[in-house]
Design a protein around this motif. Structure first.
Motif, PDB file in Angstrom:
ATOM      1  N   HIS A  77       0.884  -0.486  -0.290  1.00 31.84           N
ATOM      2  CA  HIS A  77      -0.475  -0.282  -0.128  1.00 31.84           C
ATOM      3  C   HIS A  77       0.685   1.052  -0.401  1.00 31.84           C
ATOM      4  CE1 HIS A  77       0.659  -0.431   4.588  1.00 31.84           C
ATOM      5  NE2 HIS A  77       0.645   0.885   4.490  1.00 31.84           N
ATOM      6  N   CYS A 106       1.799   1.570  -3.462  1.00 34.15           N
ATOM      7  CA  CYS A 106       1.166   2.621  -3.951  1.00 34.15           C
ATOM      8  C   CYS A 106       0.271   3.989  -4.300  1.00 34.15           C
ATOM      9  CB  CYS A 106      -0.205   2.007  -3.575  1.00 34.15           C
ATOM     10  SG  CYS A 106      -1.714   3.121  -4.602  1.00 34.15           S
ATOM     11  N   PHE A 161      -4.152  -7.017 -13.053  1.00 33.07           N
ATOM     12  CA  PHE A 161      -3.506  -8.421 -12.477  1.00 33.07           C
ATOM     13  C   PHE A 161      -4.005  -8.883 -13.659  1.00 33.07           C
ATOM     14  CE2 PHE A 161      -4.275  -7.028  -8.364  1.00 33.07           C
ATOM     15  CZ  PHE A 161      -3.507  -6.748  -7.989  1.00 33.07           C
ATOM     16  N   PHE A 199     -13.560  -6.307  -7.067  1.00 33.31           N
ATOM     17  CA  PHE A 199     -13.636  -5.648  -6.011  1.00 33.31           C
ATOM     18  C   PHE A 199     -15.354  -6.508  -6.657  1.00 33.31           C
ATOM     19  CE2 PHE A 199     -11.005  -2.614  -4.988  1.00 33.31           C
ATOM     20  CZ  PHE A 199     -10.152  -3.354  -4.405  1.00 33.31           C
ATOM     21  N   VAL A 237      -6.838   6.303  -1.468  1.00 31.57           N
ATOM     22  CA  VAL A 237      -5.480   6.705  -0.880  1.00 31.57           C
ATOM     23  C   VAL A 237      -5.166   7.612  -1.115  1.00 31.57           C
ATOM     24  CG1 VAL A 237      -4.678   6.250  -3.132  1.00 31.57           C
ATOM     25  CG2 VAL A 237      -2.698   5.414  -1.254  1.00 31.57           C
ATOM     26  N   THR A 277      -6.115   5.801  -8.446  1.00 34.09           N
ATOM     27  CA  THR A 277      -4.968   6.092  -7.666  1.00 34.09           C
ATOM     28  C   THR A 277      -4.335   6.989  -7.988  1.00 34.09           C
ATOM     29  OG1 THR A 277      -3.159   4.392  -7.999  1.00 34.09           O
ATOM     30  CG2 THR A 277      -4.964   3.109  -6.719  1.00 34.09           C
ATOM     31  N   ALA A 329     -13.863  -3.568   0.362  1.00 35.49           N
ATOM     32  CA  ALA A 329     -12.911  -3.978  -0.942  1.00 35.49           C
ATOM     33  C   ALA A 329     -11.597  -5.740  -0.438  1.00 35.49           C
ATOM     34  CB  ALA A 329     -12.178  -3.175  -1.176  1.00 35.49           C
ATOM     35  N   ARG A 352     -12.668  -7.522   2.117  1.00 32.11           N
ATOM     36  CA  ARG A 352     -12.892  -8.476   2.873  1.00 32.11           C
ATOM     37  C   ARG A 352     -13.150  -9.032   0.624  1.00 32.11           C
ATOM     38  NH1 ARG A 352     -19.043  -7.858   2.508  1.00 32.11           N
ATOM     39  NH2 ARG A 352     -19.040  -6.988   0.397  1.00 32.11           N
ATOM     40  N   ASP A 353     -13.313  -7.773  -0.576  1.00 32.01           N
ATOM     41  CA  ASP A 353     -13.217  -8.908  -1.330  1.00 32.01           C
ATOM     42  C   ASP A 353     -12.150  -9.890  -2.197  1.00 32.01           C
ATOM     43  OD1 ASP A 353     -16.206  -9.157  -1.720  1.00 32.01           O
ATOM     44  OD2 ASP A 353     -16.511  -7.385  -3.462  1.00 32.01           O
ATOM     45  N   ASP A 354     -10.340  -8.951  -1.937  1.00 31.76           N
ATOM     46  CA  ASP A 354      -9.874  -9.252  -2.638  1.00 31.76           C
ATOM     47  C   ASP A 354      -8.664  -8.438  -1.961  1.00 31.76           C
ATOM     48  OD1 ASP A 354      -7.633  -9.760  -3.961  1.00 31.76           O
ATOM     49  OD2 ASP A 354      -8.450  -9.731  -5.400  1.00 31.76           O
ATOM     50  N   ILE A 375      -5.444  -8.922  -1.623  1.00 28.48           N
ATOM     51  CA  ILE A 375      -4.442  -9.218  -2.324  1.00 28.48           C
ATOM     52  C   ILE A 375      -4.941  -7.189  -3.744  1.00 28.48           C
ATOM     53  CG2 ILE A 375      -2.898  -9.215  -4.766  1.00 28.48           C
ATOM     54  CD1 ILE A 375      -2.760 -11.900  -2.759  1.00 28.48           C
ATOM     55  N   ALA A 376      -6.389  -7.347  -3.873  1.00 26.16           N
ATOM     56  CA  ALA A 376      -5.876  -5.588  -4.729  1.00 26.16           C
ATOM     57  C   ALA A 376      -6.453  -4.589  -4.153  1.00 26.16           C
ATOM     58  CB  ALA A 376      -7.926  -6.350  -6.076  1.00 26.16           C
ATOM     59  N   ALA A 377      -6.995  -4.962  -2.918  1.00 26.41           N
ATOM     60  CA  ALA A 377      -6.961  -3.569  -2.035  1.00 26.41           C
ATOM     61  C   ALA A 377      -5.515  -2.955  -1.381  1.00 26.41           C
ATOM     62  CB  ALA A 377      -7.629  -4.331  -0.573  1.00 26.41           C
ATOM     63  N   LYS A 378      -5.321  -4.604  -1.286  1.00 21.05           N
ATOM     64  CA  LYS A 378      -3.173  -3.377  -0.899  1.00 21.05           C
ATOM     65  C   LYS A 378      -2.875  -3.245  -2.482  1.00 21.05           C
ATOM     66  CE  LYS A 378      -1.787  -7.386   1.886  1.00 21.05           C
ATOM     67  NZ  LYS A 378      -1.606  -8.623   2.421  1.00 21.05           N
ATOM     68  N   THR A 379      -2.846  -3.401  -3.341  1.00 21.37           N
ATOM     69  CA  THR A 379      -2.121  -2.739  -4.604  1.00 21.37           C
ATOM     70  C   THR A 379      -2.885  -1.711  -4.440  1.00 21.37           C
ATOM     71  OG1 THR A 379      -2.538  -4.893  -5.281  1.00 21.37           O
ATOM     72  CG2 THR A 379      -1.909  -3.699  -6.875  1.00 21.37           C
ATOM     73  N   MET A 380      -3.951  -1.107  -4.520  1.00 16.12           N
ATOM     74  CA  MET A 380      -4.930   0.509  -4.752  1.00 16.12           C
ATOM     75  C   MET A 380      -4.952   1.088  -3.139  1.00 16.12           C
ATOM     76  SD  MET A 380      -6.667  -0.067  -6.913  1.00 16.12           S
ATOM     77  CE  MET A 380      -5.532  -1.684  -7.963  1.00 16.12           C
ATOM     78  N   GLY A 381      -3.382   0.261  -2.016  1.00 18.39           N
ATOM     79  CA  GLY A 381      -3.026   1.503  -1.675  1.00 18.39           C
ATOM     80  C   GLY A 381      -3.425   1.622  -0.235  1.00 18.39           C
ATOM     81  N   VAL A 382      -4.454   0.415   0.173  1.00 20.32           N
ATOM     82  CA  VAL A 382      -5.232   0.331   1.215  1.00 20.32           C
ATOM     83  C   VAL A 382      -4.237  -0.631   1.935  1.00 20.32           C
ATOM     84  CG1 VAL A 382      -7.368  -0.812   2.546  1.00 20.32           C
ATOM     85  CG2 VAL A 382      -7.486   0.521  -0.318  1.00 20.32           C
TER      86      VAL A 382
END
Lengths: 276, 297, 363
Positions: free
Chosen positions: A91, A94, A102, A108, A123, A187, C205, C207-209, C211-218
């Motif tokens: 994060h 990002c 991917f 989501f 973010v 982002t 997000a 919950r759903d994914d 890894i994707a959430a991390k990539t989105m800066g979460v």
């Protein structure tokens, strides 16, 4: 280390991303072996190679999911000094300005298209989470509205406006790929990694993709690194191409040089690139 | 502490630990194959104890026959649980099967309360199992010797089955990759049923020995031992059968010894296992002998 | 929807206000016309709804399978009771062990005790979440269940604080309908606003994914800790309200069965749906009470059947399994109540009838 034929010191400060001597093993298996490469600011670069060459692993190193055994990754945000991002959490990477998609689309799935893009924008949001519980923070209310409007505008620009309230998982395949890019753009990155953007597309769609990627770069002021198997896309859009085989960098250069490189032809023997 | 006292506690710990180990095997095998925590496993253990209680004490059948009935009954119950509550959810998210498992466990416990009443029932121990004899100042109760011996024999037989028979090979292969195994023409559902049968049978044996040891049966008797056995399975490395036995023994040892050395802590006895669980999960989630399962990006 | 048309928004606000007025009228009339038992069930519906919402936040929305709710309820119930009980009551109650001196004079009014109950439950939730939220899926369930059980053992043994196995008695019955529904509305409004904000998108997000959430800066870990802590706050308040209605608490009240009941509410209502948790609470609470008849002796003519204690839990557990197998998404799935949806129903039904279609699909 592979010899990098057009890697000249004077240009180095124009690099948005530099990988230096990245090595990563899984168990006894070396997935990426002392790879050094770079991406020029504003460029569209390609990373190609046969299956299992270590391309996605390299992406995972850049975005912080894998920690390299040795070597470092350096990222230079616009108008800032270079920063080492090796070992940072995903994060934070990002936040520094790197976004990605991917290979096997990861949206989501339960959220709507709009919500997916808004999540990407979080973010850059400055309001704190608790400010939304009571409607007494005008700044937070305004920001929420702006995030929503900007997300809608982004969807409009990427031609996804008609899906705005649909569930992300219900979209056609091509639209899902685009949505993943829209979410990454939300982002506000300065550097975008695309993992097989043309996968599953028909020839006409991948032809459109060429223009789409160039437009993205120009409109959003991006540098792009993409992994792709579709050689028409790679040769058509990438200004500089890096070739991985078996975890090692075997060649780099513009499309003409790559096409005629005997090592590349050997790695791809029997495949499209060998005859192109 | 005198050596003979320590030996006494050690024997006790091995007895308790091998029971945890026997129950843990059922958890570890099912988890290894289906990645499912079979919450109902502790209740199958309880049913095994009740079956032997009814057969031998209520209906005065000989012990040998009672044991056979109890094991068969537990196996049947285990198979039914799989058939009704887990099989329809094979392709559902893993947590759905887990909630179903919780529901089944809840069902067996409450149905047992309705059927057997919530009151604990005394189990009359056969005399030859509890008459102590003494060797060099250490008191031996035959039951405490028989329990680990039977447990180790059963584990040995199970390991032989897993590593030397076709069914065992199929089991190992399913736990590695269920889809590929299916494509190879293995009847996956049959092997899963076999896994439940073996786990339930071992749980029943443990239940019978537990009932003899404590000597009573009650509908909720499966909850705490079941839970601790699961912890033992995690401690040993989930998926590993020797690991489950090792984890069980370690847990038995920790529990008996901590109470023996710090009698004031006896009220907290049941908490040790949970504390152990949290520590393992933090320090080494793969346990002593487990393999790492990786997320694919 | 980018924005509701303003006409609809005004209409919806009026409808919401009218419903709240109706609810207020009901709460005012109920104690006058219904017996104490029924009032108590109505009360329990609100408390269970708070508990359901808080578990739904943790499990349904943030995707963390927690089986520790009973433990956090226990913290809330004990904190509130220990603060409300007067020094006189306390001096009478501790028989096995003397009460801890610092606790003797600790006293707070009811509302302050509710807040403290929530805050302390949240604090313990936060503390325990730091190590265990690194675990995923079913391991998290086991670890939280373990924590909840450790807590019960502590409560039963820390006699100088909790009065051990005897428990706490004589807690004033502060939880009136106004209190429980007031708390529910506050918590409900907070959860709705939170989940409608972009932070709500972020929670879903994760919950759903992840890894994707991390990539989105979460910062997914921080997000999960937050959701878990807020959920524990709700559990603490719910537990405190429960203690103040039952007036007696002990460690046996907070077993895994308590957690199962709340899990049932969330699963039946629909994981991830706020509306679902409210509906689930109404259904499960009433059903649990209604099913008591199977545990009482039944006489039909000359035929008499003895009551079977535990029978309602048998039915209950079968229901849980049936829902998971046949209708995993519960009543609501992940959908939410909205006036637009309700008001579009008559037209939708009419269309369906007009087209002569079967009453299936399409909404």
């Amino acid at each position: 280390m592979a010899r990098l034929d057009n890697f000249s010191r004077t240009d180095e400060k124009d690099n948005v991303l530099t990988l230096s001597g990245i090595t990563i093993h899984f168990g006894g298996l070396v997935a990426v072996d002392s790879v050094s490469m770079y991406v020029r600011r504003g460029a569209i670069a390609g990373l190609i190679g046969p299956n299992g060459a270590g391309k996605t692993t390299a992406f995972n190193v850049i975005t912080g999911f894998y920690k390299p055994f040795s070597g470092y990754v350096e990222f230079t945000p616009p108008n800032a000094s270079p920063m080492k991002i090796t070992g940072l959490e995903p994060h934070k990477i990002c936040k520094a300005g790197i976004a990605r998609t991917f290979q096997n689309i990861r949206l989501f799935g339960n959220g709507t298209v709009l919500e997916n893009v808004m999540t990407g924008a979080y973010v850059r949001q400055s309001g704190k989470w608790w400010m939304n519980i009571l409607p007494i923070f005008p700044g937070a209310i305004r920001e929420e509205r702006e995030v929503r409007e900007q997300a809608a505008a982004l969807l409009e620009r990427l031609g996804l406006a008609r899906f705005i309230n649909a569930h992300a998982a219900s979209l056609p395949y091509g639209a899902q790929r685009r949505l993943e890019i829209a979410r990454a753009l939300a982002t506000k990155p300065s550097f975008l990694l695309l993992d097989e953007p043309a996968a599953g597309m028909n020839p006409q769609e991948s032809a459109e993709l060429l223009n789409f990627i160039r437009t993205l770069r120009d409109e959003f002021d991006l540098s792009i690194l993409l992994i792709e198997h579709d050689m028409k896309v790679v040769m058509g859009v990438c200004e500089h191409i890096w070739v991985l085989d078996d975890g090692r960098l075997i060649a780099d250069g513009d499309s003409a040089r790559i096409r005629s490189n005997p090592k590349v032809i050997e790695a791809y023997l029997g495949k499209e690139a060998a005859h192109a | 502490m005198a050596l003979n006292m320590f030996l006494q506690h050690l024997i006790n710990a091995v007895g308790l630990g091998s029971l945890y180990g026997l129950i843990a095997i059922g958890y570890t095998m099912v988890y290894g194959i289906l990645r499912l925590i079979n919450f109902a496993h502790g209740d199958i253990f309880m049913l095994g104890a009740y079956f032997v209680f009814f057969a031998t004490i209520r209906y005065k059948l000989p012990w040998a026959l009672g044991v056979i009935i109890a094991v068969a009954g537990a196996i049947l119950s285990g198979l039914l649980v799989d058939l009704i509550a887990y099989k329809p959810l094979r392709n559902a998210p893993r947590i759905s099967a887990l909630i179903s498992a919780i529901g089944v466990s809840f069902f067996i416990e409450n149905a047992s309360m309705v059927a057997f009443t919530a009151k604990p029932q005394a189990v009359i121990q056969p005399k030859q199992l509890v008459e102590a004899f003494s060797v060099g100042g250490v008191r031996f109760v035959p039951l405490n010797i028989i329990v680990p011996v039977i447990s180790f024999i059963l584990v040995g037989m199970l390991l032989w089955m897993i590593y030397r028979t076709k069914q065992g090979l199929a089991m190992r292969s399913i736990s590695h990759d269920i889809e590929t195994t299916r494509l190879m023409g293995v009847s996956v559902n049959r092997i899963i049923a076999l896994t439940f049968a073996i786990g339930s049978g071992l749980a029943a044996v443990a239940g019978i020995m537990w009932a003899l040891r404590y000597p009573k049966v009650e509908p909720l008797m499966g909850f705490t031992p079941g839970f601790k056995a699961f912890i033992a399975a995690v401690f040993g490395g989930i998926g590993s059968i020797p690991g489950a036995m090792l984890g069980g023994l370690a847990l038995g040892f920790i529990e008996i010894m901590s109470v023996a050395f710090f009698p004031t802590l006896s009220g907290y006895k049941d908490a040790f296992a949970f504390v152990l669980l949290v520590i393992i999960l933090l320090v080494k989630p793969t346990g002593l002998m487990g393999e790492k399962l990786e997320d694919k990006i | 929807m980018i924005a509701d048309s303003s006409g609809n928004r005004i209409r919806n606000n009026i409808l919401t206000l009218a419903s709240l007025a109706l609810l207020a009228a009901f709460l005012w009339l109920a104690p006058k016309y219904l017996d104490g038992y029924k009032v108590r069930i109505i009360n329990l519906i609100a408390i269970n709804a708070i508990l359901g919402l808080s578990l739904n936040l943790i499990y349904g929305m943030a995707g963390m399978f927690s089986l520790g709710h009973a433990g956090f309820m226990a913290i809330g119930a004990y904190v509130s009771a220990l603060l409300i009980l007067t020094p006189e009551q306390k001096s009478m109650m501790w028989i096995l062990d003397p009460i801890a001196p610092w606790l003797m004079d600790l006293h707070a009014p009811f509302y302050a005790s509710l807040l403290m109950a929530g805050i302390l439950a949240a604090f313990f939730g936060w503390l325990i979440s730091l190590p265990i939220l690194r675990l995923g899926g079913d391991y998290l369930g086991i670890a939280t269940l373990g924590f909840s059980e450790i807590l019960r053992i502590l409560i039963a043994n820390l006699t100088s604080i909790t009065n051990g196995p005897i428990g706490l008695k004589g807690i004033p019955a502060h939880t009136s309908l106004w209190v429980s529904y007031g708390c529910l509305l506050l918590f409900l409004a907070a959860v709705i606003r939170l989940m409608k904000s972009n932070f709500g998108n972020v929670i879903r997000a994760v919950r759903d994914d992840e890894i994707a959430a991390k990539t989105m800066g979460v910062n997914t870990f921080r997000t999960k800790v937050l959701a878990f802590t807020i959920g524990c706050f709700g559990a603490g308040v719910g537990g405190a309200l429960m203690g103040n209605i039952i007036t007696t608490i002990d460690s046996k009240m907070f077993t895994i069965t308590q957690t199962y009941n709340i899990l049932m509410i969330v699963v039946i209502g629909g994981l991830g749906s706020i509306t679902g948790s409210i509906l689930g609470s109404v259904i499960i609470t009433t059903m649990l009470e209604w099913l008591r008849f199977v545990e009482n002796p039944i006489t039909i003519g000359a035929f008499r059947m003895d009551g079977k204690p535990g029978m309602r839990m048998v039915i209950f557990s079968l229901l849980l399994v049936a829902v998971i197998i046949f209708r995993r998404e519960g009543i609501m799935g992940m959908r939410e109540f909205s006036w637009d949806w309700v008001l579009s129903r008559p037209a939708a039904v009419r269309n369906r009838l007009a087209s002569g279609g079967t009453p299936k699909g399409g909404d």
